[in-house]
Design a protein around this motif. Sequence first.
Motif, PDB file in Angstrom:
ATOM      1  N   UNK A  82      -9.671  -2.756 -14.333  1.00 52.56           N
ATOM      2  CA  UNK A  82      -9.933  -2.106 -13.060  1.00 52.56           C
ATOM      3  C   UNK A  82     -11.257  -1.341 -13.024  1.00 52.56           C
ATOM      4  N   UNK A 215      -3.375 -12.464 -11.979  1.00 54.86           N
ATOM      5  CA  UNK A 215      -2.948 -11.116 -12.340  1.00 54.86           C
ATOM      6  C   UNK A 215      -1.869 -11.158 -13.410  1.00 54.86           C
ATOM      7  N   UNK A 265      -6.894  -0.471  -3.448  1.00 53.01           N
ATOM      8  CA  UNK A 265      -5.583  -0.532  -4.096  1.00 53.01           C
ATOM      9  C   UNK A 265      -4.808   0.759  -3.866  1.00 53.01           C
ATOM     10  N   UNK A 269      -1.675   0.126  -1.746  1.00 57.22           N
ATOM     11  CA  UNK A 269      -0.640  -0.046  -2.764  1.00 57.22           C
ATOM     12  C   UNK A 269      -0.189  -1.501  -2.869  1.00 57.22           C
ATOM     13  N   UNK A 270      -1.149  -2.377  -3.013  1.00 57.21           N
ATOM     14  CA  UNK A 270      -0.822  -3.792  -3.103  1.00 57.21           C
ATOM     15  C   UNK A 270      -1.754  -4.444  -4.117  1.00 57.21           C
ATOM     16  N   UNK A 271      -1.373  -5.632  -4.570  1.00 56.36           N
ATOM     17  CA  UNK A 271      -2.273  -6.375  -5.434  1.00 56.36           C
ATOM     18  C   UNK A 271      -2.527  -7.745  -4.827  1.00 56.36           C
ATOM     19  N   UNK A 272      -2.085  -7.926  -3.584  1.00 56.49           N
ATOM     20  CA  UNK A 272      -2.264  -9.214  -2.927  1.00 56.49           C
ATOM     21  C   UNK A 272      -3.715  -9.362  -2.493  1.00 56.49           C
ATOM     22  N   UNK A 325      -5.303   7.557 -14.136  1.00 61.41           N
ATOM     23  CA  UNK A 325      -4.703   6.491 -14.937  1.00 61.41           C
ATOM     24  C   UNK A 325      -4.449   6.865 -16.384  1.00 61.41           C
TER      25      UNK A 325
ATOM     26  N   UNK B  86       2.260  -4.110 -13.408  1.00 65.69           N
ATOM     27  CA  UNK B  86       0.866  -3.895 -13.034  1.00 65.69           C
ATOM     28  C   UNK B  86       0.802  -2.746 -12.047  1.00 65.69           C
ATOM     29  N   UNK B  87      -0.211  -1.904 -12.179  1.00 66.23           N
ATOM     30  CA  UNK B  87      -0.425  -0.871 -11.173  1.00 66.23           C
ATOM     31  C   UNK B  87      -0.671  -1.573  -9.856  1.00 66.23           C
ATOM     32  N   UNK B  88      -0.038  -1.128  -8.828  1.00 66.99           N
ATOM     33  CA  UNK B  88      -0.282  -1.622  -7.472  1.00 66.99           C
ATOM     34  C   UNK B  88       0.294  -2.989  -7.182  1.00 66.99           C
ATOM     35  N   UNK B  89       1.055  -3.589  -8.104  1.00 64.72           N
ATOM     36  CA  UNK B  89       1.757  -4.801  -7.714  1.00 64.72           C
ATOM     37  C   UNK B  89       3.214  -4.428  -7.468  1.00 64.72           C
ATOM     38  N   UNK B  90       3.669  -4.629  -6.239  1.00 64.25           N
ATOM     39  CA  UNK B  90       5.056  -4.273  -5.945  1.00 64.25           C
ATOM     40  C   UNK B  90       5.990  -5.352  -6.479  1.00 64.25           C
ATOM     41  N   UNK B 132       9.103  -0.874  -4.851  1.00 63.09           N
ATOM     42  CA  UNK B 132       8.542  -0.078  -5.942  1.00 63.09           C
ATOM     43  C   UNK B 132       7.425  -0.848  -6.637  1.00 63.09           C
ATOM     44  N   UNK B 133       6.619  -0.127  -7.382  1.00 61.16           N
ATOM     45  CA  UNK B 133       5.547  -0.782  -8.134  1.00 61.16           C
ATOM     46  C   UNK B 133       6.100  -1.275  -9.465  1.00 61.16           C
TER      47      UNK B 133
END
Lengths: 326, 240
Positions: A82, A215, A265, A269-272, A325, B86-90, B132-133
Amino acid sequence: MKRQSIVLLIVAILIFFFLFHLFYGNFELFKSFFSSHNYSKIIEEKWLITKEIRFPRTIISVFAGSGLAVAGLLLQTFFNNELAGPSVLGITSGASLFISLSVFTGFTFFQESNGLFLSALTGSAFVCLIILFFSTYLKNKISLLLLGIMLGSFINSFIQILEIKSSEINIKLYTFWGLGSLQHFDVSNIFMISIVFFCCIILLFFLIKPLNLLLLGEKELILNGYSFLRIKWLVILISSTLTAVITAYCGPIAFIGLAVPNICRLIFRTSSHSTLLLFSALLGSLFLIFCDSLVLMFENWILLPINAITSLFGAPIVIWILLKKW
Amino acid sequence: MLELRNVHIGYQKPLFNTGEISLDKGQLISLFGKNGSGKSTFFSTLLGFQKSISGEIFFDHLPVQYDKRKEINSLFSYVNTEFKGLNFMTVFEYISLGRSRFTPLLGRLSEKDLKIIHEKVELLKIKHLLNKLTSNISDGERQLCSIAKALVQQAPIILLDEPTSFLDYYNKKLIMNLLKTLSLEENLLIIQANHDVHLCFDYSETIIWIDTNNRKLILENLINVENKQLLIESIFDFKR
């Protein structure tokens, strides 16, 4: 619902800063849109100045901000780190080296009108390949960053040696370019940069799904029928092209590629990657246009280099991410 | 029914030969073997990451075509038991990645995809985790999510490499119980590699184990085994 309101907010702020940046110092032009009796000589001149000088600057802020943020996001996902980004990994330095080579020695690798861009592309792609080569031997996230920083200073020392040997006027030229400057961008280059961006956007559509899978690791990508090699080259191609084109026209701009995807992010709050790519681009252009608006506002007293402003805001954000972090 | 016909597993040197083994759907099969015996290589070969040296693999009497990634994906799903979050993967995003082979270019989920995801989520009782993450849930919960991700892929065979290794005893039993129920109710063939023999003996009726001395894969029906201690000793090669 909450996400949609954030989206609207970001777009609204972006439009506001776009207009602010475009018309700053000439707000009467903005008013002349709405009134019918506006044909004075001064107004016409100001329109011309806005069109020829300010408009390219506004446009390049949008392009550069979004491009760097997207390049940063790609590198972060690809290297699973990151804190990666075009400037951290030394890709910007690579582009700088080849640009300084053409500025200082007068020797150009490519003779076309966009020779500077192609030189920068050679440099950034070269560094990308070096990073890629070493990244297979590095298991640690931190070592990759250190490698990038080392590579950056290694390349910068070459630039400094070149600087010593060159004429005064070239040094001045290069130093101004090195501080980052959105005002030297010319209307005639818009066509070129638009084509590059258009191609990258098309390619990015093919990357959304593979990046999401990446990912979870290389295996997941292969299991779903993607060729890891192909995805790797696509990521390297897009991120080095974006970095190169922006570095060639605006100088090395730091921190946007690193900070903006992380802010995205945090907000969403996503990783998409369908969300992250779009909003990294939006927030990246917002960030740069905001910074350049500050440059404009202080222009009467002091000519601030854009790189200083982006670092001024970017570095604290990165420190904040680090504290959150680790 | 998965049939292995004299498949030689290994890199340049063959590690072992599967012999003629056929495994029916609707059961939970445990795979044992001492460290380095080639359990992971066995899975890699089934998943097509690695070519078998010789032999053929059949599913429902048809040879599995390993040059077609789509076909492998429609037959096998692999549970990534090493996923650390993973941070930020729900959780929802993570599970929906299991639908990747069905989704179009941009990865947009259709009504059907959503329906299946919710179905499997209900089945595993992890609905409360969806938003949740993945980095913020416990190891046991994460393992459940990984299994859910494999289930939404809708493949008849599920492979798990040491699914219980980092879990506490309660979660170990929970996962094994779940795998057992899933295999029966959803009519799946679940193959799991594990070192915890005593735990697995409670849940698997059929086991396969890698005999490193004779370089063979041996299928054993636990009902027929009288002395389990002797079996364990030969599996882990106590005389080495």
